[in-house]
Motif scaffolding. Structure first.
Motif, PDB file in Angstrom:
ATOM      1  N   TYR A   1       0.816  -1.224   0.000  1.00 25.79           N
ATOM      2  CA  TYR A   1       0.000   0.000   0.000  1.00 25.79           C
ATOM      3  C   TYR A   1       0.845   1.267   0.000  1.00 25.79           C
ATOM      4  N   LEU A   2       2.133   1.132   0.281  1.00 26.79           N
ATOM      5  CA  LEU A   2       3.019   2.294   0.321  1.00 26.79           C
ATOM      6  C   LEU A   2       3.520   2.700  -1.059  1.00 26.79           C
ATOM      7  N   TYR A   3       3.327   1.864  -2.057  1.00 26.82           N
ATOM      8  CA  TYR A   3       3.967   2.084  -3.358  1.00 26.82           C
ATOM      9  C   TYR A   3       2.952   2.375  -4.460  1.00 26.82           C
ATOM     10  N   TRP A   4       2.154   3.367  -4.206  1.00 28.00           N
ATOM     11  CA  TRP A   4       1.201   3.871  -5.189  1.00 28.00           C
ATOM     12  C   TRP A   4       1.249   5.398  -5.178  1.00 28.00           C
ATOM     13  N   ARG A   5       1.002   5.985  -6.316  1.00 29.33           N
ATOM     14  CA  ARG A   5       0.867   7.450  -6.409  1.00 29.33           C
ATOM     15  C   ARG A   5      -0.344   7.780  -7.265  1.00 29.33           C
ATOM     16  N   TRP A   6      -0.931   8.929  -6.979  1.00 28.88           N
ATOM     17  CA  TRP A   6      -2.124   9.373  -7.694  1.00 28.88           C
ATOM     18  C   TRP A   6      -1.711  10.043  -9.002  1.00 28.88           C
ATOM     19  N   GLN A   7      -2.272   9.549 -10.116  1.00 28.23           N
ATOM     20  CA  GLN A   7      -1.980  10.080 -11.438  1.00 28.23           C
ATOM     21  C   GLN A   7      -3.248  10.703 -12.019  1.00 28.23           C
ATOM     22  N   PRO A   8      -3.369  12.051 -11.987  1.00 27.41           N
ATOM     23  CA  PRO A   8      -4.523  12.705 -12.615  1.00 27.41           C
ATOM     24  C   PRO A   8      -4.572  12.389 -14.105  1.00 27.41           C
ATOM     25  N   ASN A   9      -5.762  12.482 -14.679  1.00 30.07           N
ATOM     26  CA  ASN A   9      -5.941  12.072 -16.067  1.00 30.07           C
ATOM     27  C   ASN A   9      -5.232  12.967 -17.068  1.00 30.07           C
ATOM     28  N   GLN A  10      -5.130  14.262 -16.780  1.00 30.30           N
ATOM     29  CA  GLN A  10      -4.658  15.198 -17.807  1.00 30.30           C
ATOM     30  C   GLN A  10      -3.451  16.027 -17.392  1.00 30.30           C
ATOM     31  N   CYS A  11      -2.801  15.667 -16.295  1.00 28.07           N
ATOM     32  CA  CYS A  11      -1.641  16.448 -15.867  1.00 28.07           C
ATOM     33  C   CYS A  11      -0.794  15.625 -14.908  1.00 28.07           C
ATOM     34  N   GLN A  12       0.367  16.146 -14.564  1.00 31.63           N
ATOM     35  CA  GLN A  12       1.253  15.505 -13.612  1.00 31.63           C
ATOM     36  C   GLN A  12       1.129  16.201 -12.260  1.00 31.63           C
ATOM     37  N   LEU A  13       1.090  15.418 -11.210  1.00 32.25           N
ATOM     38  CA  LEU A  13       1.071  15.962  -9.859  1.00 32.25           C
ATOM     39  C   LEU A  13       2.457  15.766  -9.266  1.00 32.25           C
ATOM     40  N   PRO A  14       3.245  16.845  -9.153  1.00 30.53           N
ATOM     41  CA  PRO A  14       4.629  16.702  -8.682  1.00 30.53           C
ATOM     42  C   PRO A  14       4.707  16.072  -7.291  1.00 30.53           C
ATOM     43  N   ARG A  15       5.751  15.320  -7.051  1.00 28.55           N
ATOM     44  CA  ARG A  15       5.997  14.697  -5.763  1.00 28.55           C
ATOM     45  C   ARG A  15       6.163  15.783  -4.694  1.00 28.55           C
ATOM     46  N   PHE A  16       5.708  15.506  -3.489  1.00 26.73           N
ATOM     47  CA  PHE A  16       5.808  16.480  -2.408  1.00 26.73           C
ATOM     48  C   PHE A  16       7.275  16.751  -2.097  1.00 26.73           C
ATOM     49  N   ASP A  17       7.615  18.043  -2.084  1.00 25.90           N
ATOM     50  CA  ASP A  17       8.982  18.449  -1.755  1.00 25.90           C
ATOM     51  C   ASP A  17       8.925  19.343  -0.514  1.00 25.90           C
ATOM     52  N   PRO A  18       9.425  18.882   0.619  1.00 22.03           N
ATOM     53  CA  PRO A  18       9.309  19.664   1.860  1.00 22.03           C
ATOM     54  C   PRO A  18      10.011  21.011   1.793  1.00 22.03           C
ATOM     55  N   ASN A  19      11.137  21.080   1.091  1.00 21.79           N
ATOM     56  CA  ASN A  19      11.840  22.359   0.995  1.00 21.79           C
ATOM     57  C   ASN A  19      11.035  23.384   0.203  1.00 21.79           C
ATOM     58  N   THR A  20      10.361  22.913  -0.841  1.00 24.81           N
ATOM     59  CA  THR A  20       9.488  23.811  -1.601  1.00 24.81           C
ATOM     60  C   THR A  20       8.370  24.329  -0.711  1.00 24.81           C
ATOM     61  N   PHE A  21       7.779  23.446   0.054  1.00 25.16           N
ATOM     62  CA  PHE A  21       6.688  23.849   0.955  1.00 25.16           C
ATOM     63  C   PHE A  21       7.178  24.897   1.952  1.00 25.16           C
ATOM     64  N   PHE A  22       8.323  24.646   2.571  1.00 25.10           N
ATOM     65  CA  PHE A  22       8.875  25.601   3.528  1.00 25.10           C
ATOM     66  C   PHE A  22       9.123  26.953   2.870  1.00 25.10           C
ATOM     67  N   ASN A  23       9.654  26.926   1.679  1.00 22.09           N
ATOM     68  CA  ASN A  23       9.968  28.173   0.993  1.00 22.09           C
ATOM     69  C   ASN A  23       8.717  28.999   0.718  1.00 22.09           C
ATOM     70  N   LEU A  24       7.590  28.325   0.475  1.00 21.57           N
ATOM     71  CA  LEU A  24       6.347  29.018   0.139  1.00 21.57           C
ATOM     72  C   LEU A  24       5.596  29.520   1.371  1.00 21.57           C
ATOM     73  N   VAL A  25       5.784  28.868   2.512  1.00 19.51           N
ATOM     74  CA  VAL A  25       4.998  29.224   3.701  1.00 19.51           C
ATOM     75  C   VAL A  25       5.869  29.689   4.860  1.00 19.51           C
ATOM     76  N   SER A  26       7.086  30.103   4.582  1.00 19.04           N
ATOM     77  CA  SER A  26       7.954  30.570   5.659  1.00 19.04           C
ATOM     78  C   SER A  26       7.292  31.735   6.398  1.00 19.04           C
ATOM     79  N   ASN A  27       7.473  31.735   7.713  1.00 20.61           N
ATOM     80  CA  ASN A  27       6.899  32.755   8.599  1.00 20.61           C
ATOM     81  C   ASN A  27       5.373  32.684   8.678  1.00 20.61           C
TER      82      ASN A  27
END
Length: 433
Positions: free
Chosen positions: A120-146
Motif C-alpha cells: 500500500y506504500l507504493y502507489w501514487r495518484w496520477q490525474p488524467n490530464q496532468c502531472q502531480l509533482p511529488r511532495f517536496d518539503p523544501n518547496t513547501f517551507f519556501n512558500l509558507v515561511s513565517n
C-alpha cells in the motif's frame, strides 16, 4: 545669411548613430538575456531552495536541464484537475516511515503495529490530464515561511496534520510547543528553520458543539450559527486554515439555531423534528467560511482557506460488528464510483467553497480552494489501519473478532497525497502573485 550644407546635418546624424549603435546592441542583448533567464529559469529566482540539498554534506547537484524547468513550470502554473485519475505503482515509495516520524498517532502507525503487506506504500495518484509533482518539503517551507498553518476539524484533520508534519520533518526538525486536551487534540509544532508553525484544532463540527459523553446526553448538540471559539478565537494569528469535517455528522444530534431548536438527527424519544444531517452540515460549513471571511476582511489581513472533501470509509460489513477492510490493492479506474452518501457529502463541500469564493471576491488577499479528495480516497480501500490500529493484533493467533479502523489512514499512506495536492495549489497561488 549662411547657407546650410545639405550634408552637414546627415553627417552629424551618421556620427551620432555610429557612436550609439554599440550601446543599443549591448542593451538589447542584456534585455534578451534577462528575458531568457526569467522565462526559462523561474525557480532559480523565486524558488531557489528547490535546488538546495536538504543535507549540507551532500554534493551539489548538477544543473537541471531546460526541459526540467519547463516541465515543473507547466506542472505548477497550469491548474491541474487532480479530481479524476487513477492510482499507479510508484517504486519510490513514501518520504518517511513509522519509525523516523515521532508524531504519528499510535492507532495509525501501521508499520510499527506489524502490518506486513507494505504494498500500500507504493502507489501514487496520477490525474488524467496532468502531472502531480511529488511532495517536496523544501518547496513547501519556501512558500509558507513565517506562516501559521492550522488544521481544523475532526480526526481526519488530525490525520492530515500528522501526515504534513511527518513529510516536513524529513527536511527540518519540528519542535512541540503546545499540547492540550484529551488525547492531545490541540497541538502545535514549530519549525525553527523557516519559522513555520503547524497546529491542529479539534472541532468535529466547525461550529460550537457539545459532544455526547457518559455523564451527559447520549447525543451531540450543535449550534449551527456560531463558530467554535476554540479555533475561531485564534483566527487573527492564522495564515492558512485547512477545514475537515464529515463523519461526526452521522451521529445522533440535536441542532440549535438562533437560540431555538432547529431539529435533530436520529433522536427517538425526544420531541424534535427529524431533519437529517445534510442541511446541518451545509450550515456548519457555511458558518465557518463566512466567519473566516468576515473576520479577515475586518482585520485587513489575508488568509488561505482549504476545505477537504469527504473521505469515504471502507468497512466490509458494519463498522461496530467486526466489519473489516482486508483488501491489499486500490480499486482500478472505473471499478468504484462516487455515489450515495459519499457523493452527497462531497457535493456539499464543493458547493459551499464555490459560494464562499464568490463572497470573498470583493476582499483582496482571501483565497479559498476545495481539496477534492473524495474519489482518490474512495479508490484506496487498502490504505486503512484495519486491525493494525492495535499493535500486533494477531500475535497470539487469528481471533474470530477484532475491531478494525477503516476510516482513518495509515501513516505513511494515501493521505499524504492530500498534502501533495495542497502544495500544488499553494505553489500555483504564489506563482500568481
Amino acid at each position: 545669411m549662411g547657407v546650410t550644407s545639405p550634408l552637414k546635418g546627415p553627417t552629424r546624424s551618421r556620427s551620432f548613430t555610429t557612436k550609439l549603435l554599440p550601446y543599443v546592441l549591448y542593451a538589447s542583448f542584456s534585455i534578451a538575456l534577462c528575458r531568457f533567464y526569467f522565462h526559462f529559469f523561474p525557480f532559480l529566482v523565486s524558488n531557489r531552495i528547490i535546488l538546495t540539498s536538504s543535507s549540507s554534506s551532500s554534493p551539489s547537484p548538477s544543473p537541471p536541464s531546460l526541459s526540467f524547468f519547463r516541465e515543473e513550470e507547466t506542472a505548477y502554473e497550469t491548474p491541474c484537475n487532480y479530481t479524476n485519475g487513477r492510482w499507479v505503482h510508484d517504486k519510490m515509495g513514501p518520504l518517511y516511515n513509522g519509525t523516523t516520524c515521532g508524531t504519528i498517532k499510535d492507532g495509525q502507525n501501521c508499520i510499527s503495529h506489524g502490518r506486513a503487506d507494505l504494498g500500500y506504500l507504493y502507489w501514487r495518484w496520477q490525474p488524467n490530464q496532468c502531472q502531480l509533482p511529488r511532495f517536496d518539503p523544501n518547496t513547501f517551507f519556501n512558500l509558507v515561511s513565517n506562516k501559521h498553518i492550522a488544521f481544523v476539524g475532526d480526526s481526519m484533520a488530525r490525520n492530515q496534520w500528522e501526515s504534513l508534519l511527518c513529510m516536513l520533518a524529513t527536511a527540518s526538525n519540528p519542535n512541540p510547543i503546545y499540547t492540550n486536551g484529551e488525547d492531545n487534540k490541540f497541538r502545535t509544532w514549530h519549525f525553527d528553520s523557516h519559522n513555520v508553525t503547524v497546529s491542529v484544532y479539534w472541532s468535529p463540527f466547525l461550529v460550537r458543539g457539545v459532544e455526547k459523553s457518559k455523564d451527559g446526553p447520549d447525543h451531540n448538540e450543535l449550534y449551527v450559527d456560531v463558530v467554535d471559539d476554540r479555533w475561531g478565537s485564534d483566527l487573527d494569528h492564522l495564515d492558512t486554515v485547512v477545514l475537515s469535517v464529515g463523519h461526526w455528522f452521522l451521529h445522533p444530534a440535536v441542532y440549535y439555531e438562533g437560540g431555538s431548536v432547529l431539529g435533530c438527527h436520529y433522536c427517538p424519544g425526544l420531541n424534535h423534528t427529524e431533519i437529517g444531517f445534510y442541511g446541518v452540515m451545509r450550515k456548519a460549513i457555511k458558518t465557518a467560511l463566512e466567519t473566516i471571511i468576515e473576520r479577515k476582511m475586518g482585520s485587513g489581513c489575508g488568509i488561505d482557506v482549504f476545505l477537504t472533501s469527504f473521505s469515504p470509509s471502507h468497512f466490509e460489513g458494519e463498522w461496530d460488528k467486526a466489519g473489516a477492510c482486508p483488501k491489499t490493492e486500490p480499486y482500478k479506474e472505473g471499478e468504484k464510483m462516487v455515489e450515495g452518501m459519499d457523493a452527497d457529502m462531497r457535493s456539499i463541500a464543493v458547493e459551499e467553497i464555490e459560494a464562499a469564493k464568490v463572497n470573498a471576491k470583493q476582499f483582496g488577499r482571501l483565497r479559498l480552494e476545495i481539496l477534492d479528495v473524495t474519489k482518490l480516497s474512495l479508490m484506496r480501500r487498502d490504505g486503512h489501519p484495519g486491525p493494525y490500529m492495535y499493535r500486533f493484533p494477531f500475535a497470539d493467533g487469528v481471533r474470530e473478532h477484532v475491531q478494525n479502523d477503516c476510516v482513518h489512514w495509515c501513516l505513511p499512506g494515501p493521505i499524504d497525497t492530500w498534502n501533495q495536492i495542497m502544495l500544488h495549489v499553494i505553489r500555483r497561488w504564489r506563482g500568481g502573485e
